[in-house]
Scaffold this motif. Structure first.
Motif, PDB file in Angstrom:
ATOM      1  N   GLN A 718       0.839  -1.194   0.000  1.00  0.00           N
ATOM      2  CA  GLN A 718       0.000   0.000   0.000  1.00  0.00           C
ATOM      3  C   GLN A 718       0.877   1.248   0.000  1.00  0.00           C
ATOM      4  OE1 GLN A 718      -2.467  -0.809   3.551  1.00  0.00           O
ATOM      5  NE2 GLN A 718      -4.211  -0.945   2.153  1.00  0.00           N
ATOM      6  N   VAL A 719       0.257   2.373  -0.366  1.00  0.00           N
ATOM      7  CA  VAL A 719       0.978   3.646  -0.427  1.00  0.00           C
ATOM      8  C   VAL A 719       0.270   4.653   0.467  1.00  0.00           C
ATOM      9  CG1 VAL A 719       1.798   5.510  -1.920  1.00  0.00           C
ATOM     10  CG2 VAL A 719       1.734   3.163  -2.776  1.00  0.00           C
ATOM     11  N   ASP A 720       1.055   5.447   1.177  1.00  0.00           N
ATOM     12  CA  ASP A 720       0.517   6.489   2.055  1.00  0.00           C
ATOM     13  C   ASP A 720       1.372   7.736   1.897  1.00  0.00           C
ATOM     14  OD1 ASP A 720      -1.024   7.771   3.905  1.00  0.00           O
ATOM     15  OD2 ASP A 720      -0.394   6.580   5.635  1.00  0.00           O
ATOM     16  N   ILE A 721       0.832   8.884   2.292  1.00  0.00           N
ATOM     17  CA  ILE A 721       1.584  10.143   2.304  1.00  0.00           C
ATOM     18  C   ILE A 721       1.533  10.675   3.726  1.00  0.00           C
ATOM     19  CG2 ILE A 721       1.798  12.478   1.361  1.00  0.00           C
ATOM     20  CD1 ILE A 721       0.316  11.514  -1.116  1.00  0.00           C
ATOM     21  N   ARG A 722       2.700  10.861   4.339  1.00  0.00           N
ATOM     22  CA  ARG A 722       2.770  11.253   5.738  1.00  0.00           C
ATOM     23  C   ARG A 722       3.743  12.408   5.923  1.00  0.00           C
ATOM     24  NH1 ARG A 722       3.718   5.113   8.204  1.00  0.00           N
ATOM     25  NH2 ARG A 722       1.662   4.252   7.630  1.00  0.00           N
ATOM     26  N   THR A 723       3.659  13.037   7.080  1.00  0.00           N
ATOM     27  CA  THR A 723       4.674  14.022   7.434  1.00  0.00           C
ATOM     28  C   THR A 723       5.839  13.362   8.169  1.00  0.00           C
ATOM     29  OG1 THR A 723       3.474  14.556   9.484  1.00  0.00           O
ATOM     30  CG2 THR A 723       3.006  15.915   7.549  1.00  0.00           C
ATOM     31  N   LYS A 724       5.552  12.239   8.836  1.00  0.00           N
ATOM     32  CA  LYS A 724       6.581  11.421   9.483  1.00  0.00           C
ATOM     33  C   LYS A 724       6.468  10.010   8.920  1.00  0.00           C
ATOM     34  CE  LYS A 724       8.297  14.361  12.567  1.00  0.00           C
ATOM     35  NZ  LYS A 724       9.731  14.720  12.644  1.00  0.00           N
ATOM     36  N   ALA A 725       7.535   9.521   8.328  1.00  0.00           N
ATOM     37  CA  ALA A 725       7.464   8.257   7.595  1.00  0.00           C
ATOM     38  C   ALA A 725       6.957   7.102   8.442  1.00  0.00           C
ATOM     39  CB  ALA A 725       8.841   7.921   7.017  1.00  0.00           C
ATOM     40  N   ALA A 726       7.419   6.999   9.687  1.00  0.00           N
ATOM     41  CA  ALA A 726       7.080   5.838  10.509  1.00  0.00           C
ATOM     42  C   ALA A 726       5.812   6.019  11.323  1.00  0.00           C
ATOM     43  CB  ALA A 726       8.250   5.523  11.450  1.00  0.00           C
ATOM     44  N   LEU A 727       5.205   7.197  11.273  1.00  0.00           N
ATOM     45  CA  LEU A 727       4.070   7.500  12.139  1.00  0.00           C
ATOM     46  C   LEU A 727       2.798   7.553  11.318  1.00  0.00           C
ATOM     47  CD1 LEU A 727       3.821   7.964  15.159  1.00  0.00           C
ATOM     48  CD2 LEU A 727       3.846  10.417  14.741  1.00  0.00           C
ATOM     49  N   ALA A 728       1.969   6.490  11.428  1.00  0.00           N
ATOM     50  CA  ALA A 728       0.739   6.416  10.637  1.00  0.00           C
ATOM     51  C   ALA A 728      -0.226   7.538  10.969  1.00  0.00           C
ATOM     52  CB  ALA A 728       0.063   5.058  10.870  1.00  0.00           C
ATOM     53  N   ALA A 734      -7.050  10.485   3.260  1.00  0.00           N
ATOM     54  CA  ALA A 734      -8.171   9.879   3.970  1.00  0.00           C
ATOM     55  C   ALA A 734      -7.934   8.399   4.221  1.00  0.00           C
ATOM     56  CB  ALA A 734      -9.463  10.087   3.170  1.00  0.00           C
ATOM     57  N   SER A 735      -7.317   7.719   3.274  1.00  0.00           N
ATOM     58  CA  SER A 735      -7.035   6.292   3.439  1.00  0.00           C
ATOM     59  C   SER A 735      -5.881   5.900   2.532  1.00  0.00           C
ATOM     60  CB  SER A 735      -8.271   5.456   3.112  1.00  0.00           C
ATOM     61  OG  SER A 735      -8.654   5.646   1.764  1.00  0.00           O
ATOM     62  N   ARG A 736      -5.167   4.852   2.941  1.00  0.00           N
ATOM     63  CA  ARG A 736      -4.088   4.334   2.115  1.00  0.00           C
ATOM     64  C   ARG A 736      -4.673   3.738   0.836  1.00  0.00           C
ATOM     65  NH1 ARG A 736      -1.506   0.453   6.772  1.00  0.00           N
ATOM     66  NH2 ARG A 736      -0.946   2.053   8.309  1.00  0.00           N
ATOM     67  N   LYS A 737      -3.832   3.656  -0.178  1.00  0.00           N
ATOM     68  CA  LYS A 737      -4.269   3.055  -1.438  1.00  0.00           C
ATOM     69  C   LYS A 737      -3.359   1.882  -1.781  1.00  0.00           C
ATOM     70  CE  LYS A 737      -7.592   5.980  -2.375  1.00  0.00           C
ATOM     71  NZ  LYS A 737      -9.010   5.574  -2.413  1.00  0.00           N
ATOM     72  N   GLY A 738      -3.969   0.779  -2.194  1.00  0.00           N
ATOM     73  CA  GLY A 738      -3.197  -0.366  -2.631  1.00  0.00           C
ATOM     74  C   GLY A 738      -2.642  -0.146  -4.023  1.00  0.00           C
ATOM     75  N   LYS A 743       0.761   1.224  -9.609  1.00  0.00           N
ATOM     76  CA  LYS A 743       0.408   2.630  -9.417  1.00  0.00           C
ATOM     77  C   LYS A 743      -0.609   2.769  -8.293  1.00  0.00           C
ATOM     78  CE  LYS A 743       1.117   3.878 -14.297  1.00  0.00           C
ATOM     79  NZ  LYS A 743       0.505   4.482 -15.505  1.00  0.00           N
ATOM     80  N   ALA A 744      -0.573   3.926  -7.661  1.00  0.00           N
ATOM     81  CA  ALA A 744      -1.562   4.264  -6.628  1.00  0.00           C
ATOM     82  C   ALA A 744      -1.886   5.743  -6.758  1.00  0.00           C
ATOM     83  CB  ALA A 744      -1.025   3.957  -5.228  1.00  0.00           C
ATOM     84  N   ASN A 745      -3.169   6.064  -6.681  1.00  0.00           N
ATOM     85  CA  ASN A 745      -3.624   7.445  -6.826  1.00  0.00           C
ATOM     86  C   ASN A 745      -4.214   7.894  -5.504  1.00  0.00           C
ATOM     87  OD1 ASN A 745      -4.768   9.892  -7.765  1.00  0.00           O
ATOM     88  ND2 ASN A 745      -4.938   9.012  -9.822  1.00  0.00           N
ATOM     89  N   LEU A 746      -3.604   8.908  -4.885  1.00  0.00           N
ATOM     90  CA  LEU A 746      -4.039   9.387  -3.584  1.00  0.00           C
ATOM     91  C   LEU A 746      -4.375  10.874  -3.657  1.00  0.00           C
ATOM     92  CD1 LEU A 746      -1.144   7.571  -3.154  1.00  0.00           C
ATOM     93  CD2 LEU A 746      -2.126   7.465  -0.859  1.00  0.00           C
ATOM     94  N   ALA A 747      -5.244  11.318  -2.755  1.00  0.00           N
ATOM     95  CA  ALA A 747      -5.617  12.725  -2.706  1.00  0.00           C
ATOM     96  C   ALA A 747      -5.443  13.252  -1.293  1.00  0.00           C
ATOM     97  CB  ALA A 747      -7.059  12.917  -3.171  1.00  0.00           C
ATOM     98  N   VAL A 748      -4.804  14.416  -1.177  1.00  0.00           N
ATOM     99  CA  VAL A 748      -4.664  15.100   0.108  1.00  0.00           C
ATOM    100  C   VAL A 748      -5.932  15.909   0.343  1.00  0.00           C
ATOM    101  CG1 VAL A 748      -3.360  16.826   1.403  1.00  0.00           C
ATOM    102  CG2 VAL A 748      -2.170  15.180  -0.045  1.00  0.00           C
ATOM    103  N   ALA A 749      -6.594  15.680   1.480  1.00  0.00           N
ATOM    104  CA  ALA A 749      -7.911  16.267   1.708  1.00  0.00           C
ATOM    105  C   ALA A 749      -7.850  17.736   2.111  1.00  0.00           C
ATOM    106  CB  ALA A 749      -8.653  15.465   2.778  1.00  0.00           C
ATOM    107  N   ASP A 750      -6.799  18.140   2.798  1.00  0.00           N
ATOM    108  CA  ASP A 750      -6.732  19.487   3.361  1.00  0.00           C
ATOM    109  C   ASP A 750      -5.975  20.427   2.425  1.00  0.00           C
ATOM    110  OD1 ASP A 750      -6.587  21.739   4.888  1.00  0.00           O
ATOM    111  OD2 ASP A 750      -5.716  20.793   6.652  1.00  0.00           O
ATOM    112  N   ASP A 751      -6.656  21.456   1.906  1.00  0.00           N
ATOM    113  CA  ASP A 751      -6.018  22.423   1.019  1.00  0.00           C
ATOM    114  C   ASP A 751      -4.831  23.122   1.679  1.00  0.00           C
ATOM    115  OD1 ASP A 751      -8.086  21.716  -0.574  1.00  0.00           O
ATOM    116  OD2 ASP A 751      -9.153  23.620  -0.502  1.00  0.00           O
ATOM    117  N   ASP A 752      -4.892  23.272   3.009  1.00  0.00           N
ATOM    118  CA  ASP A 752      -3.830  23.997   3.705  1.00  0.00           C
ATOM    119  C   ASP A 752      -2.488  23.265   3.644  1.00  0.00           C
ATOM    120  OD1 ASP A 752      -5.609  25.940   4.366  1.00  0.00           O
ATOM    121  OD2 ASP A 752      -5.985  25.226   6.407  1.00  0.00           O
TER     122      ASP A 752
END
Length: 779
Positions: A718-728, A734-738, A743-752
């Motif tokens: 699975q693929v995730d986008i984090r500010t700290k690699a080891a900290l879920a 909103a959720s990890r993508k398999g 390929k994995a397509n993810l969206a960051v929910a917060d515009d800020d």
């Protein structure tokens, strides 16, 4: 199947078809449009119809020019604009077929084109009339035969939809299956009027400029029809009043704002200006005022005053006041403002109420082991809740208020707990005489990495255990540390070479020695001792050989506590994230068995620990919670030998007092928090990350959507986008993508978060980090 755009182009091309054995190919197709209704479609059609030209002021780049220029283009004089084999279509906005038919009355600027009606053809209805938008869509004779409502609103919306380009790519077959009316067209132009309202409230001028005239006009109409509100005449503040009430169709706006408030940061400022209605009586629904930030601010201020007043109360009175406040303010934690971070005292109050309730029960037992068991069962929860209280607030005013209330109920509990342990120790003669065994002499087996975390208190270890559970099976135990509970003494005590260390009567700073040669156990000598006995001393980011034994250090809890005091509570998650990141680093390198140990715990008391007096002339060295006595000094009731050498007599401050005034963070004394230390054993489960290989080939951003391409032969990643690699918990999505097809397509929910530094991580089947790559959100 064809789209509306393709059908229109096909109709234009069909009009030019003739019997070539009888007639020559038309020189051009004349597209007359007296009402200029089709003008907005010209830019969208031109790429698919290279021969499309437009009457107007000269602009070669836009294929537009006066009549004489158009005639030259038809003659093939501008091949760079009209390819030689292209069908020439001349769009004539503001010109009717009749204008060209009457040559004698034809305007002079159109006369060069008049003769083309004989060498060319008109694109027109069978009855010779110009094709209007409505006629082309509805006619069954040359048109599309669609069902289009004929009311004025639909006809206006039809032109707007075509101008906005939302209809051209629709499939004709799909359009035949429905009635085209104003409501449906409006849904195409502005598919989410609820969101549009919040976008406008957030920045009215920018929204109007970005939308353009068509969408802005539609927005005005829908506001009046759907929300009973006019943006221009009523203004943003009137919208905020309706949003705060959340009644009728405004309830959908309020719900969207609750779900996506971060995307509309300026709306809160508007809501803050809205004066709430006066509550009629005590039986009004509590949620009736939930939409008004002013109410929340007023109640935060009242709570701040109430908590500060607890500082002057006795423990029982403060406990009662805190629990009463919790009854009145608990409802606010369900309000939006809490999620927005605008109710820090309301959040802190929940933890403060837990401290108040749990601290009513004191630890029981006549020997240290019994007290330790009670602390492991439930006592640690008081300390954990106290940390959450201090960690929930940011400003000095809020910290002062919660500190006063916390100290009133927490200090008596900590004090009495410490005195009970001290009484038990005096009765038993110390930890050793009490039969409390230490596992410090346990030599780890091959494949075990010992991770030392300075100042890992038991309640903090419970929090770390929860985070480690995603990696493998975790076991938490507790044992007594060395006396006094300071790093110089305790670090060696919990190390795998503790059996090779001893103390000397001359060691006044609690630093033991190597038993074999008497050398002080400095950092250098300690690492050498480890290496000499087959234990790899690992520096930061070193991972060593997982088939052997190792010792490494992680985290900065104790140093941070000494430097920042109560601020440690607020930044505790960050400190634990550092420990977790190091453990994950070792796990990814192939270590299957990790043992997390520590040297001591600590006391943290807002407002400072009570001051205790000890004459300076009686001490060799004095620390915050302990002191080494001179040989001729009279021992105090709380005097015990140093764990590494009984000849070194150490006096301890009674209760939780401190020999130094004004200290809110301290250790080295006799309390459950300082002396009962955790030992965590982690057995890594699932597929080892070292056996899973993955390479992040590309990270591509389109706005806040991210496409991650990964080369791997493994499955279940699975693929995730984090500010700290080891900290879920630091995930930005909103959720990890398999991975699907790599390929994995993810969206960051917060515009800020746009522009923020982040890490793209590939996760193995067990949730472990297999690969990572730094990125910038939206870049």
């Amino acid at each position: 199947m064809s789209t509306l755009k393709q059908a229109l182009l096909q109709s234009l091309a069909t009009s030019a078809k003739v019997n070539r054995s009888v007639l020559a190919r038309p020189a051009a197709v004349l597209w007359t449009d007296a009402e200029s209704a089709w003008r907005a479609l010209f830019p969208a059609l031109r790429p698919d119809l290279p021969g499309l030209l437009q009457l107007g002021a000269f602009n070669a780049e836009q294929a537009q020019g006066p009549a004489i220029w158009l005639k030259c283009a038809v003659a093939g004089l501008f091949p760079e604009i009209v390819p030689a084999d292209a069908l020439c279509v001349i769009y004539l906005p503001g010109v009717s077929r009749a204008d060209l038919r009457a040559i004698e009355s034809c305007p002079r600027d159109l006369q060069p084109l008049a003769e083309l009606q004989y060498r060319g053809v008109f694109w027109s209805q069978l009855n010779g009339k110009d094709w209007t938008i409505n006629a082309f869509l509805t006619s069954r004779n040359g048109g599309l035969g669609l069902d289009v409502a004929q009311d004025k609103a639909t006809q206006e919306a039809l032109g707007q939809a075509l101008a906005a380009g939302v209809l051209l790519d629709r499939q004709v077959e799909d359009l035949k299956g429905r009635q085209i009316n104003a409501e449906w067209l409006h849904s195409l132009l502005a598919p989410n009027p609820t969101r549009d309202m919040l976008v406008w409230m957030d920045d009215p001028d920018t929204a109007q400029a970005q939308w353009g005239s068509v969408r802005w006009d539609l927005f005005l109409k829908r506001c009046k029809a759907d929300f009973g509100f006019h943006p221009v005449s009523d203004g943003p503040l009137a919208a905020a009043e309706r949003l705060a009430k959340g009644e009728g169709k405004w309830s959908a706006v309020a719900e969207l704002y609750r779900d996506s408030f971060a995307s509309f940061p300026k709306v809160y400022g508007l809501l803050l200006k809205v004066t709430p209605p006066k509550q009629q009586d005590l039986f009004d629904a509590p949620g009736a005022l939930a939409g008004y930030p002013q109410v929340n601010e007023q109640r935060e201020a009242a709570l701040r005053y109430a908590l500060a007043a607890c500082g002057a109360m006795t423990g029982p009175h403060a406990r009662a006041a805190i629990l009463a406040a919790e009854q009145g303010h608990a409802v606010r934690r369900d309000w939006l403002w809490t999620r927005m971070g605008q109710s820090p005292l309301g959040v802190a109050l929940a933890h403060l109420a837990e401290v108040a309730a749990r601290s009513a029960q004191l630890p029981t037992g006549s020997v240290p082991d019994q007290l330790a068991q009670g602390y492991q069962d439930s006592g640690w929860q008081v300390d954990a809740a106290a940390l959450r209280v201090l960690g929930a607030v940011q400003t000095k005013a809020d910290l002062d208020a919660v500190s006063a209330a916390l100290r009133a109920v927490y200090l008596p509990w900590v004090e009495e707990s410490a005195r009970r342990l001290q009484t038990a120790l005096m009765a038993s003669g110390g930890f050793d005489a009490a039969g409390v065994a230490s596992d410090a002499t346990t030599v780890p087996a091959a494949g075990v990495c010992t991770v030392f975390v300075d100042g890992l208190r038991y309640d903090v270890a419970v929090a770390l255990k929860e985070r480690l559970a995603v990696i493998g099976k975790v076991n938490l135990q507790a044992r007594w540390t060395s006396l006094p509970s300071v790093t110089a003494s305790g670090k060696a005590w919990c190390s795998p070479v503790a059996h090779l260390v001893s103390g000397d009567q001359t060691d006044q700073e609690f630093e033991p020695r190597i038993a074999a040669d008497g050398k002080p156990l400095s950092g250098h000598h300690f690492r050498k001792l480890l290496a000499d006995h087959g234990i790899q001393p690992l520096d930061t980011h070193e991972t060593g050989d997982p088939s052997g034994k190792a010792w490494t250090e992680a985290g900065d809890l104790d140093h941070y506590g000494h430097a920042h005091g109560v601020r440690l509570a607020r930044d505790l998650d960050t400190q634990l994230a550092q420990v977790l990141e190091r453990i994950c680093e070792l796990q990814q390198a192939g270590w299957k068995h990790l043992r997390i140990v520590t040297d001591h715990g600590w006391l943290l008391m807002p407002g400072g620990l009570p001051k205790s007096e000890l004459a300076t002339h009686e001490t060799e060295t004095k620390w915050g919670r302990c002191a080494v006595l001179k040989d001729n000094a009279h021992g105090t009731p709380l005097t015990f030998g140093w764990s590494w050498c009984d000849a070194v007599q150490v006096a301890y401050a009674p209760g939780v007092s401190c020999f130094i005034a004004g200290v809110d963070y301290a250790h080295g004394g006799l309390s459950l928090q300082e002396c009962l230390v955790p030992v965590l054993s982690l057995e890594v489960e699932g597929t080892a990350a070292a056996a899973v290989t993955a390479d992040i080939r590309a990270v591509t951003w389109k706005g806040l959507r991210c496409l991650v391409e990964v080369d791997t032969m493994a499955e279940g990643l699975q693929v995730d986008i984090r500010t700290k690699a080891a900290l879920a918990s630091t995930s930005l999505v909103a959720s990890r993508k398999g991975l699907e097809g790599g390929k994995a397509n993810l969206a960051v929910a917060d515009d800020d978060q746009e522009g923020s530094a982040a890490v793209v991580v590939v996760l193995g089947p067990g949730g472990e980090v297999v690969q990572k790559m730094a990125t910038t959100v939206g870049a």
